[in-house]
Design a protein around this motif. Structure first.
Motif, PDB file in Angstrom:
ATOM      1  N   UNK A  15      -5.979   2.237  10.564  1.00 40.87           N
ATOM      2  CA  UNK A  15      -4.571   2.717  10.395  1.00 40.87           C
ATOM      3  C   UNK A  15      -4.470   4.098  10.422  1.00 40.87           C
ATOM      4  N   UNK A  16      -5.679   4.786  10.481  1.00 38.26           N
ATOM      5  CA  UNK A  16      -5.703   6.190  10.630  1.00 38.26           C
ATOM      6  C   UNK A  16      -5.201   6.861   9.271  1.00 38.26           C
ATOM      7  N   UNK A  17      -4.763   8.248   9.453  1.00 36.37           N
ATOM      8  CA  UNK A  17      -4.798   8.869   8.227  1.00 36.37           C
ATOM      9  C   UNK A  17      -3.376   9.983   8.195  1.00 36.37           C
ATOM     10  N   UNK A  18      -2.606   9.757   9.344  1.00 38.41           N
ATOM     11  CA  UNK A  18      -1.421  10.680   9.483  1.00 38.41           C
ATOM     12  C   UNK A  18      -0.246  10.178   8.972  1.00 38.41           C
ATOM     13  N   UNK A  19      -0.152  10.153   7.692  1.00 36.39           N
ATOM     14  CA  UNK A  19       0.979   9.437   6.787  1.00 36.39           C
ATOM     15  C   UNK A  19       1.568  10.599   5.943  1.00 36.39           C
ATOM     16  N   UNK A  20       2.791  10.696   5.879  1.00 35.74           N
ATOM     17  CA  UNK A  20       3.562  11.250   5.042  1.00 35.74           C
ATOM     18  C   UNK A  20       3.552  10.799   3.453  1.00 35.74           C
ATOM     19  N   UNK A  21       3.324  11.843   2.438  1.00 31.01           N
ATOM     20  CA  UNK A  21       2.980  11.484   1.067  1.00 31.01           C
ATOM     21  C   UNK A  21       4.080  10.431   0.757  1.00 31.01           C
ATOM     22  N   UNK A  22       3.663   9.299  -0.130  1.00 37.05           N
ATOM     23  CA  UNK A  22       4.516   8.494  -0.461  1.00 37.05           C
ATOM     24  C   UNK A  22       4.725   7.407   0.388  1.00 37.05           C
ATOM     25  N   UNK A  23       4.353   7.435   1.660  1.00 34.56           N
ATOM     26  CA  UNK A  23       4.537   6.395   2.597  1.00 34.56           C
ATOM     27  C   UNK A  23       4.206   4.916   2.161  1.00 34.56           C
ATOM     28  N   UNK A  24       5.188   4.096   2.381  1.00 34.13           N
ATOM     29  CA  UNK A  24       4.654   2.686   1.719  1.00 34.13           C
ATOM     30  C   UNK A  24       4.595   1.789   3.044  1.00 34.13           C
ATOM     31  N   UNK A  25       3.812   0.721   2.776  1.00 40.37           N
ATOM     32  CA  UNK A  25       3.779  -0.345   3.905  1.00 40.37           C
ATOM     33  C   UNK A  25       3.050  -1.318   3.314  1.00 40.37           C
ATOM     34  N   UNK A  53       0.793  -1.209  -0.048  1.00 42.38           N
ATOM     35  CA  UNK A  53       0.069   0.151  -0.082  1.00 42.38           C
ATOM     36  C   UNK A  53       0.870   1.114  -0.058  1.00 42.38           C
ATOM     37  N   UNK A  54       0.406   2.468  -0.638  1.00 37.56           N
ATOM     38  CA  UNK A  54       1.120   3.570  -0.638  1.00 37.56           C
ATOM     39  C   UNK A  54       0.180   4.774  -0.277  1.00 37.56           C
ATOM     40  N   UNK A  92       8.132   4.710   9.659  1.00 39.35           N
ATOM     41  CA  UNK A  92       8.722   3.316   8.902  1.00 39.35           C
ATOM     42  C   UNK A  92       8.048   3.614   7.254  1.00 39.35           C
ATOM     43  N   UNK A  93       8.774   4.452   6.649  1.00 39.97           N
ATOM     44  CA  UNK A  93       8.234   4.798   5.444  1.00 39.97           C
ATOM     45  C   UNK A  93       8.108   3.830   4.105  1.00 39.97           C
ATOM     46  N   UNK A  94       9.002   2.686   4.330  1.00 37.72           N
ATOM     47  CA  UNK A  94       9.208   2.018   3.168  1.00 37.72           C
ATOM     48  C   UNK A  94       8.591   0.564   3.594  1.00 37.72           C
ATOM     49  N   UNK A  95       8.018   0.426   4.723  1.00 31.66           N
ATOM     50  CA  UNK A  95       7.258  -0.617   5.095  1.00 31.66           C
ATOM     51  C   UNK A  95       8.457  -1.801   5.304  1.00 31.66           C
ATOM     52  N   UNK A  96       8.175  -3.235   5.420  1.00 28.74           N
ATOM     53  CA  UNK A  96       9.050  -4.218   5.988  1.00 28.74           C
ATOM     54  C   UNK A  96       9.100  -5.412   4.778  1.00 28.74           C
ATOM     55  N   UNK A  97       8.732  -5.275   3.623  1.00 27.34           N
ATOM     56  CA  UNK A  97       8.667  -6.360   2.736  1.00 27.34           C
ATOM     57  C   UNK A  97      10.298  -6.532   2.132  1.00 27.34           C
ATOM     58  N   UNK A  98      10.562  -7.850   2.105  1.00 26.79           N
ATOM     59  CA  UNK A  98      11.986  -8.118   1.949  1.00 26.79           C
ATOM     60  C   UNK A  98      11.967  -9.398   1.203  1.00 26.79           C
ATOM     61  N   UNK A 157      -1.156   8.175  -0.816  1.00 32.37           N
ATOM     62  CA  UNK A 157      -1.335   9.349  -2.101  1.00 32.37           C
ATOM     63  C   UNK A 157      -2.369  10.288  -1.858  1.00 32.37           C
ATOM     64  N   UNK A 158      -2.215  11.391  -1.838  1.00 35.35           N
ATOM     65  CA  UNK A 158      -3.085  12.530  -1.676  1.00 35.35           C
ATOM     66  C   UNK A 158      -4.109  12.069  -0.801  1.00 35.35           C
ATOM     67  N   UNK A 159      -3.803  11.949   0.511  1.00 39.40           N
ATOM     68  CA  UNK A 159      -4.594  11.799   1.596  1.00 39.40           C
ATOM     69  C   UNK A 159      -5.348  10.413   1.451  1.00 39.40           C
ATOM     70  N   UNK A 160      -5.103   9.300   0.689  1.00 37.61           N
ATOM     71  CA  UNK A 160      -5.657   8.243   0.739  1.00 37.61           C
ATOM     72  C   UNK A 160      -4.690   7.204   0.337  1.00 37.61           C
ATOM     73  N   UNK A 161      -5.224   5.820   0.929  1.00 38.66           N
ATOM     74  CA  UNK A 161      -4.266   4.527   0.344  1.00 38.66           C
ATOM     75  C   UNK A 161      -4.673   4.336  -0.839  1.00 38.66           C
ATOM     76  N   UNK A 162      -3.566   3.734  -1.616  1.00 37.74           N
ATOM     77  CA  UNK A 162      -3.696   3.257  -3.139  1.00 37.74           C
ATOM     78  C   UNK A 162      -2.944   1.686  -2.928  1.00 37.74           C
ATOM     79  N   UNK A 163      -3.139   1.100  -3.874  1.00 39.94           N
ATOM     80  CA  UNK A 163      -2.556  -0.364  -3.929  1.00 39.94           C
ATOM     81  C   UNK A 163      -1.378  -0.604  -4.852  1.00 39.94           C
TER      82      UNK A 163
END
Ligand SMILES: C[S@@+](CC[C@H](N)C(=O)[O-])C[C@H]1O[C@@H](n2cnc3c(N)ncnc32)[C@H](O)[C@@H]1O
Length: 333
Positions: free
Chosen positions: A185-195, A146-147, A234-240, A149-155
């Protein structure tokens, strides 16, 4: 992720059994040695005893890989209590034939009590008291990327492009289960935040819950509770990805040849369990959980220490090794 890991022919886990250990792609607590299985056996016998020593009980191990952990558990369980061992059915659900075969070979000495299943749903017809558990299984369940963008989650979904092969594509989220999973999860995320987020915990736990009339579920894995998982920093998530003990971050490179994993949101797991009538009874670091579980064993060793086992204990429990990164989640009904 589901196809890259579990496609019956091309999936990473379907292609062989050599992923875990020194010559493979990653280590787990099982690779440390037989102590983890030995300590789990102690805990499981105690559960059986506290449940009134039922004449039939069941342990369900998920993600049993080549059967090593099951063999370690069963060897120690037989030593600890012949009565508990006689009453036990050790069930291993495993859809991948290559792993079922490896498990059958490893567990030949325990053939009388081990039940191999292609599908865990087969157990629902005859629920028993007992335990369902797994080491590093939940992190291997497929997740959505998920990412913000513009105040909402995209996939971040995967597209197949004729020229470029697999590529990323940012999409609006339509899947109602994913929408529901993202709501807390709420809505306080920086633009481009990935998880990442998983929608599959409920479906994974439901047949296990049906296979046990009462008892314990135990999940050992790396992960966080929700506020820490989705911390804005944790801006880039945990996928490895893992290959040959090297971590990477591009799951589209060589799909089927890399392990893909993401941390576990233990809050989401506990909520899925709660919806099935189970309650979280503990969430502790693996170090703290194993130290408590090992108390009798440590006392028995006083004056006659076993150097090799103590080395394993330190690797499993020391905060700088596996003790702090891994957690133990206990669920109870
Ligand atoms: C990282 S490996 C861990 C293997 C082993 N438990 C250990 O600790 O060495 C993850 C395992 O989980 C299994 N797995 C993934 N999804 C599963 C599911 N829905 N049911 C049972 N096993 C599953 C995979 O096939 C794989 O064997």
């Amino acid at each position: 992720m589901a196809a890259a890991l579990y496609h019956p022919e091309a999936g990473y886990y379907a292609r062989g059994i050599r992923q875990v250990g020194r010559g493979g792609d990653f280590f787990t607590s099982v690779s440390v040695g037989p102590l983890l299985g030995g300590l789990l056996a102690r805990r499981f016998v105690r559960e059986w005893s506290e449940a009134g020593k039922p004449a039939r009980w069941r342990i369900v191990e998920c993600g049993a890989h080549d059967g090593t952990l099951a063999a370690d558990v069963l060897a120690e369980l037989g030593r600890l209590s012949a009565a508990a061992f006689r009453a036990l059915e050790y069930a291993i659900p495993e859809p991948l034939p290559v792993l079922r075969q490896a498990q059958g070979e490893t567990l030949r000495p325990f053939a009388d009590c081990v039940r191999h299943l292609a599908d865990v749903n087969e157990l629902a017809a005859d629920p028993l008291p007992g335990i369902a558990f797994g080491n590093e299984v939940l992190d291997a369940l497929p997740c959505h990327l998920i990412e913000w963008r513009d105040g909402q989650w995209c996939e971040r979904s995967v597209a197949l492009d004729e020229a470029d092969g697999f590529t990323w594509r940012l999409m609006a989220i339509n899947d109602p289960r994913l929408r529901a999973a993202l709501e807390p999860l709420g809505s306080a995320f920086p633009e481009g935040y990935r998880s990442e987020a998983r929608t599959g915990y409920h479906d994974f736990l439901a047949p296990l819950a049906r296979s046990l009339s009462s008892g314990l579920m135990l999940w050992l894995d790396y992960g966080f509770e929700r506020p820490e998982y989705y911390h804005p920093a944790r801006r880039e998530g945990t996928l490895r990805t893992f290959a040959r003990h090297r971590a990477g971050d591009d799951p589209l490179r060589c799909p089927g040849e890399l392990d893909i994993t993401a941390h576990v949101d233990f809050t989401a797991v506990a909520e899925a369990a709660e919806a099935l009538g189970w309650q979280q009874s503990a969430l502790r670091s693996q170090g703290a959980w194993l130290t408590e579980t090992a108390r009798d064993w440590l006392l028995e060793m006083e004056g006659k220490p076993q150097a090799a086992a103590l080395r394993q204990f330190k690797t499993l429990t020391h905060p700088a090794q596996l003790g702090r990164a891994f957690q133990a989640l206990e669920l109870r009904r």
